[in-house]
Design a protein around this motif. Structure first.
Motif, PDB file in Angstrom:
ATOM      1  N   SER A 128       7.850   2.360  10.497  1.00 19.42           N
ATOM      2  CA  SER A 128       7.351   3.732  10.659  1.00 19.42           C
ATOM      3  C   SER A 128       8.400   4.677  11.237  1.00 19.42           C
ATOM      4  O   SER A 128       8.376   5.879  10.990  1.00 19.42           O
ATOM      5  CB  SER A 128       6.104   3.744  11.547  1.00 19.42           C
ATOM      6  N   LYS A 129       9.347   4.112  12.013  1.00 18.98           N
ATOM      7  CA  LYS A 129      10.377   4.950  12.628  1.00 18.98           C
ATOM      8  C   LYS A 129      11.650   5.043  11.795  1.00 18.98           C
ATOM      9  O   LYS A 129      12.569   5.776  12.126  1.00 18.98           O
ATOM     10  CB  LYS A 129      10.727   4.404  14.018  1.00 18.98           C
ATOM     11  N   SER A 130      11.715   4.272  10.700  1.00 15.90           N
ATOM     12  CA  SER A 130      12.970   4.213   9.935  1.00 15.90           C
ATOM     13  C   SER A 130      13.185   5.462   9.092  1.00 15.90           C
ATOM     14  O   SER A 130      14.287   5.957   8.968  1.00 15.90           O
ATOM     15  CB  SER A 130      12.989   2.978   9.031  1.00 15.90           C
ATOM     16  N   ALA A 131      12.137   5.963   8.476  1.00 16.60           N
ATOM     17  CA  ALA A 131      12.245   7.150   7.627  1.00 16.60           C
ATOM     18  C   ALA A 131      10.842   7.685   7.372  1.00 16.60           C
ATOM     19  O   ALA A 131       9.921   6.908   7.152  1.00 16.60           O
ATOM     20  CB  ALA A 131      12.926   6.799   6.307  1.00 16.60           C
ATOM     21  N   PRO A 132      10.685   9.003   7.391  1.00 14.52           N
ATOM     22  CA  PRO A 132       9.350   9.568   7.128  1.00 14.52           C
ATOM     23  C   PRO A 132       9.031   9.529   5.636  1.00 14.52           C
ATOM     24  O   PRO A 132       9.929   9.418   4.795  1.00 14.52           O
ATOM     25  CB  PRO A 132       9.488  11.012   7.625  1.00 14.52           C
TER      26      PRO A 132
ATOM     27  N   MET B  12       0.818  -1.209   0.000  1.00 14.35           N
ATOM     28  CA  MET B  12       0.000   0.000   0.000  1.00 14.35           C
ATOM     29  C   MET B  12       0.858   1.268   0.000  1.00 14.35           C
ATOM     30  O   MET B  12       2.079   1.192   0.086  1.00 14.35           O
ATOM     31  CB  MET B  12      -0.953  -0.064   1.188  1.00 14.35           C
ATOM     32  N   MET B  13       0.190   2.392  -0.100  1.00  9.83           N
ATOM     33  CA  MET B  13       0.868   3.668  -0.312  1.00  9.83           C
ATOM     34  C   MET B  13       1.911   4.003   0.754  1.00  9.83           C
ATOM     35  O   MET B  13       3.013   4.435   0.414  1.00  9.83           O
ATOM     36  CB  MET B  13      -0.169   4.796  -0.366  1.00  9.83           C
ATOM     37  N   GLY B  14       1.582   3.807   2.019  1.00 11.02           N
ATOM     38  CA  GLY B  14       2.471   4.251   3.088  1.00 11.02           C
ATOM     39  C   GLY B  14       3.886   3.730   2.959  1.00 11.02           C
ATOM     40  O   GLY B  14       4.848   4.494   2.824  1.00 11.02           O
ATOM     41  N   LYS B  15       4.023   2.410   2.962  1.00 11.35           N
ATOM     42  CA  LYS B  15       5.356   1.816   2.954  1.00 11.35           C
ATOM     43  C   LYS B  15       5.989   1.821   1.564  1.00 11.35           C
ATOM     44  O   LYS B  15       7.196   1.991   1.421  1.00 11.35           O
ATOM     45  CB  LYS B  15       5.292   0.408   3.528  1.00 11.35           C
ATOM     46  N   PHE B  16       5.152   1.688   0.524  1.00  8.29           N
ATOM     47  CA  PHE B  16       5.728   1.651  -0.819  1.00  8.29           C
ATOM     48  C   PHE B  16       6.144   3.033  -1.309  1.00  8.29           C
ATOM     49  O   PHE B  16       6.960   3.152  -2.221  1.00  8.29           O
ATOM     50  CB  PHE B  16       4.755   0.978  -1.789  1.00  8.29           C
ATOM     51  N   SER B  17       5.613   4.095  -0.698  1.00  7.96           N
ATOM     52  CA  SER B  17       6.106   5.443  -1.012  1.00  7.96           C
ATOM     53  C   SER B  17       7.557   5.578  -0.557  1.00  7.96           C
ATOM     54  O   SER B  17       8.362   6.266  -1.184  1.00  7.96           O
ATOM     55  CB  SER B  17       5.246   6.500  -0.308  1.00  7.96           C
TER      56      SER B  17
ATOM     57  N   VAL C 286       9.666   2.884  -0.301  1.00 12.19           N
ATOM     58  CA  VAL C 286      10.447   2.019  -1.206  1.00 12.19           C
ATOM     59  C   VAL C 286      10.764   2.778  -2.493  1.00 12.19           C
ATOM     60  O   VAL C 286      11.880   2.708  -3.018  1.00 12.19           O
ATOM     61  CB  VAL C 286       9.682   0.713  -1.527  1.00 12.19           C
ATOM     62  N   ALA C 287       9.784   3.514  -2.993  1.00 13.15           N
ATOM     63  CA  ALA C 287       9.976   4.290  -4.223  1.00 13.15           C
ATOM     64  C   ALA C 287      11.109   5.300  -4.080  1.00 13.15           C
ATOM     65  O   ALA C 287      11.813   5.618  -5.042  1.00 13.15           O
ATOM     66  CB  ALA C 287       8.680   5.009  -4.587  1.00 13.15           C
ATOM     67  N   GLN C 288      11.305   5.808  -2.842  1.00 14.64           N
ATOM     68  CA  GLN C 288      12.390   6.757  -2.565  1.00 14.64           C
ATOM     69  C   GLN C 288      13.738   6.062  -2.400  1.00 14.64           C
ATOM     70  O   GLN C 288      14.773   6.720  -2.288  1.00 14.64           O
ATOM     71  CB  GLN C 288      12.107   7.500  -1.253  1.00 14.64           C
ATOM     72  N   GLY C 289      13.721   4.712  -2.296  1.00 14.21           N
ATOM     73  CA  GLY C 289      14.961   3.985  -2.077  1.00 14.21           C
ATOM     74  C   GLY C 289      15.165   3.556  -0.641  1.00 14.21           C
ATOM     75  O   GLY C 289      16.231   3.062  -0.268  1.00 14.21           O
ATOM     76  N   VAL C 290      14.123   3.721   0.203  1.00 10.65           N
ATOM     77  CA  VAL C 290      14.205   3.282   1.600  1.00 10.65           C
ATOM     78  C   VAL C 290      13.829   1.803   1.647  1.00 10.65           C
ATOM     79  O   VAL C 290      12.719   1.431   1.284  1.00 10.65           O
ATOM     80  CB  VAL C 290      13.253   4.108   2.500  1.00 10.65           C
ATOM     81  N   MET C 291      14.745   0.962   2.101  1.00 14.64           N
ATOM     82  CA  MET C 291      14.537  -0.489   2.051  1.00 14.64           C
ATOM     83  C   MET C 291      14.199  -1.112   3.405  1.00 14.64           C
ATOM     84  O   MET C 291      14.019  -2.314   3.514  1.00 14.64           O
ATOM     85  CB  MET C 291      15.779  -1.168   1.469  1.00 14.64           C
ATOM     86  N   MET C 292      14.132  -0.283   4.444  1.00 15.02           N
ATOM     87  CA  MET C 292      13.645  -0.724   5.751  1.00 15.02           C
ATOM     88  C   MET C 292      12.505   0.219   6.072  1.00 15.02           C
ATOM     89  O   MET C 292      12.727   1.389   6.396  1.00 15.02           O
ATOM     90  CB  MET C 292      14.762  -0.639   6.798  1.00 15.02           C
ATOM     91  N   VAL C 293      11.249  -0.268   5.940  1.00 19.89           N
ATOM     92  CA  VAL C 293      10.119   0.656   5.899  1.00 19.89           C
ATOM     93  C   VAL C 293       9.330   0.756   7.198  1.00 19.89           C
ATOM     94  O   VAL C 293       8.156   1.094   7.204  1.00 19.89           O
ATOM     95  CB  VAL C 293       9.163   0.293   4.728  1.00 19.89           C
TER      96      VAL C 293
END
Length: 370
Positions: A277-281, A261-266, A268-275
């Motif tokens: 909630s506290k890993s990256a906004p 879904m949008m939250g975590k895959f947004s 991933v799209a930025q290149g964040v591979m540990m999704v």
């Protein structure tokens, strides 16, 4: 007054099911040999230290003895915390040590796990711990008779419902696990190990295409989208996107479909591979750029994207204004980020769904062509 949050360094470590099973085995063997109930048992853990386990009960009969302890997982949110773990030991007519699982210990039904099909789900390290400890006790008492050891967990089948055991092909209870003997509080190692095993089971079932999702809801959408794939092909990766993709490539998977879904895959799209909630906004400026690529020129709408509270809200705005291309572009970014993470060599697809299960978009890149 608000309670102070525990620092990770202050977290209390606990013990694995394997360590508990080893301790109860030792107590039961000593009880069988001496005909005396045992209040505790001290064993040597793989992590390199001794630990003493208090027995919850100990029964001694002429031909068998049974000891039980309650698993203490420390401050780890463990599905098996509080489990009663038992070992029943009896004399055998045959020489040597026979180890098996009883009630509440799962049985392996699928290839790809470290335990052969048909055997009790007692992993290699706990199996070695139990057998070596048993040998030491028998040797210390000068006993040359064979013994049978049965490990059981009365509530194990119920506890297994909170684990991935059924998906992995472990039926009827929990697994007896642990490579250290101790549980590190709030560690990710157990979940990551389950991901590796799930991929191994998929490959042993000849799956070259797997579907990885961030949770049960998105996995359900994936099962609906890929009905032709067997159950083993669907893997819950949680927040460990990069780790799972690398393991898929390492184990020879050719096509990986990400469903979420949008939250975590947004992220991933930025290149964040540990999704987590506290890993990256979520970067709403990034999502505004994606909206521009999808043809959004209305500055008021772009400002709403930048000022949104959640990625899901951005998705709703794009749907409301008819910009379906936004989701395709976002999926394409996810595929590109995934291939960059694993340095190519596999095919990656990404599918996006709304919280209510509406299909939003899909893209795919075959990284095997590079």
């Amino acid at each position: 007054m608000k309670a102070k949050k525990k620092d990770k360094k202050e977290m209390r470590s606990g013990f694995t099911t394997g360590a508990c099973a080893t301790a109860t085995t030792k107590a039961a063997i000593v009880a069988l040999i001496t005909s005396e109930e045992q209040a505790d048992a001290t064993i040597y853990l793989p992590v390199g230290k001794f630990a003493t386990f208090e027995m919850d009960s100990c029964i001694v009969e002429p031909h068998f003895a049974e000891a039980a302890t309650i698993k203490d997982a420390g401050d780890d949110p463990d599905a098996t915390h509080g489990a009663l773990i038992k070992a029943m030991v009896s004399w055998s007519k045959e020489p040597g040590i026979t180890l098996d699982g009883g009630v509440g210990v799962g049985r392996v039904t699928k290839e790809g796990l470290p335990v052969p099909v048909g055997e009790a789900a007692i992993n290699p390290v706990p199996r070695k711990m139990i057998c070596e400890t048993a040998e030491e006790v028998l040797r210390a008492y000068g006993i040359q008779r064979g013994i049978n050891i049965i490990i059981s967990v009365p509530e194990g089948e119920k506890m297994a419902e909170k684990t991935l055991n059924k998906r992995l092909g472990i039926i009827g209870g929990i697994s007896i696990l642990g490579t250290r003997g101790t549980v590190i509080p709030f560690s990710s190692s157990a979940y990551m190990a389950s991901i590796v095993q799930a991929i191994s089971v998929a490959r042993a079932s000849n799956c070259e295409h797997v579907v990885i999702s961030t949770g049960g809801r998105s996995e359900k959408y994936g099962i609906q989208q890929y009905p032709q794939l067997p159950e083993e092909a669907f893997i819950e990766m949680g927040d460990f996107v990069g780790f799972t993709l690398k393991q898929c490539k390492k184990q020879g998977v050719k096509t990986v479909s990400l469903v979420g879904m949008m939250g975590k895959f947004s992220k991933v799209a930025q290149g964040v591979m540990m999704v987590h909630s506290k890993s990256a906004p979520v970067d709403f400026n990034f999502l505004a750029d994606v909206a521009r690529h999808a043809g959004v020129t209305n500055e008021e709408l772009l400002e709403k994207v930048v000022g949104a509270n959640t990625a899901s809200q951005v998705g709703d705005l794009m749907l409301e204004h008819g910009y379906k291309e936004f989701f395709t572009i976002l999926c394409d970014y996810c595929c590109t980020s995934g291939l960059k993470e694993v340095a190519g060599g596999i095919s990656i697809e990404t599918s996006l769904y709304s919280m209510k299960g509406a299909f939003l978009g899909k893209a795919g890149i075959d990284g095997r062509e590079d």
